[in-house]
Design a protein around this motif. Structure first.
Motif, short mmCIF file in Angstrom:
data_model
loop_
_atom_site.label_atom_id
_atom_site.label_comp_id
_atom_site.label_asym_id
_atom_site.label_seq_id
_atom_site.Cartn_x
_atom_site.Cartn_y
_atom_site.Cartn_z
N ASN A 88 0.83 -1.21 0.00
CA ASN A 88 0.00 0.00 0.00
C ASN A 88 0.87 1.26 0.00
O ASN A 88 0.56 2.23 -0.70
CB ASN A 88 -0.95 0.02 1.18
CG ASN A 88 -1.93 1.16 1.09
OD1 ASN A 88 -2.71 1.23 0.14
ND2 ASN A 88 -1.89 2.07 2.05
N GLU A 134 0.83 4.22 -2.84
CA GLU A 134 0.71 5.65 -2.50
C GLU A 134 1.89 6.42 -3.08
O GLU A 134 1.71 7.49 -3.66
CB GLU A 134 0.64 5.85 -0.99
CG GLU A 134 -0.61 5.33 -0.33
CD GLU A 134 -1.81 6.23 -0.51
OE1 GLU A 134 -1.66 7.37 -1.01
OE2 GLU A 134 -2.92 5.78 -0.15
N ALA A 146 -4.42 4.67 -2.93
CA ALA A 146 -4.41 3.51 -2.05
C ALA A 146 -4.52 2.23 -2.87
O ALA A 146 -5.03 2.22 -3.99
CB ALA A 146 -5.57 3.60 -1.06
N LEU A 147 -4.05 1.19 -2.30
CA LEU A 147 -4.11 -0.14 -2.89
C LEU A 147 -5.56 -0.61 -2.93
O LEU A 147 -6.27 -0.50 -1.93
CB LEU A 147 -3.25 -1.08 -2.03
CG LEU A 147 -3.14 -2.54 -2.40
CD1 LEU A 147 -2.48 -2.69 -3.77
CD2 LEU A 147 -2.34 -3.27 -1.34
N ALA A 202 -4.26 -5.76 -4.21
CA ALA A 202 -3.73 -6.32 -2.96
C ALA A 202 -3.57 -7.83 -3.09
O ALA A 202 -2.52 -8.37 -2.74
CB ALA A 202 -4.66 -5.98 -1.80
#
Length: 87
Positions: free
Chosen positions: A36, A40, A46-47, A52
């Motif tokens: 993450n 950024e 954000a992831l 993810a």
């Protein structure tokens, strides 16, 4: 939190410090936090959940941090964001 602290203090009684550190740095929580941060830093966002799962899976299959970061900065998204600012 206190429960977590108690758990790790008890773990020190039966595990080496090295094995505990390895547990931290190979945990999903630690890895996702790192990924993450790179999203950024490199993509300015954000992831997301699909990213993810993909990047976490890559790490679990042995890809190191350098290869993950390289993958992010060689992504189409990164290229689109920075196409006009690169020489």
């Amino acid at each position: 939190d206190q429960d977590g602290m108690d758990f790790w203090v008890k773990s020190l009684q039966v595990q080496t410090k090295a094995s505990i550190v390895l547990g931290f740095v190979t945990s999903d929580e630690y890895r996702l936090s790192s990924i993450n941060e790179w999203f950024e830093q490199y993509l300015g966002r954000a992831l997301d959940s699909s990213g993810a799962q993909y990047w976490l899976g890559q790490m679990k299959h042995g890809q190191g941090q350098d290869l993950i970061q390289s993958g992010i900065v060689s992504s189409e998204e990164f290229q689109t964001i920075f196409a006009g600012s690169l020489p």
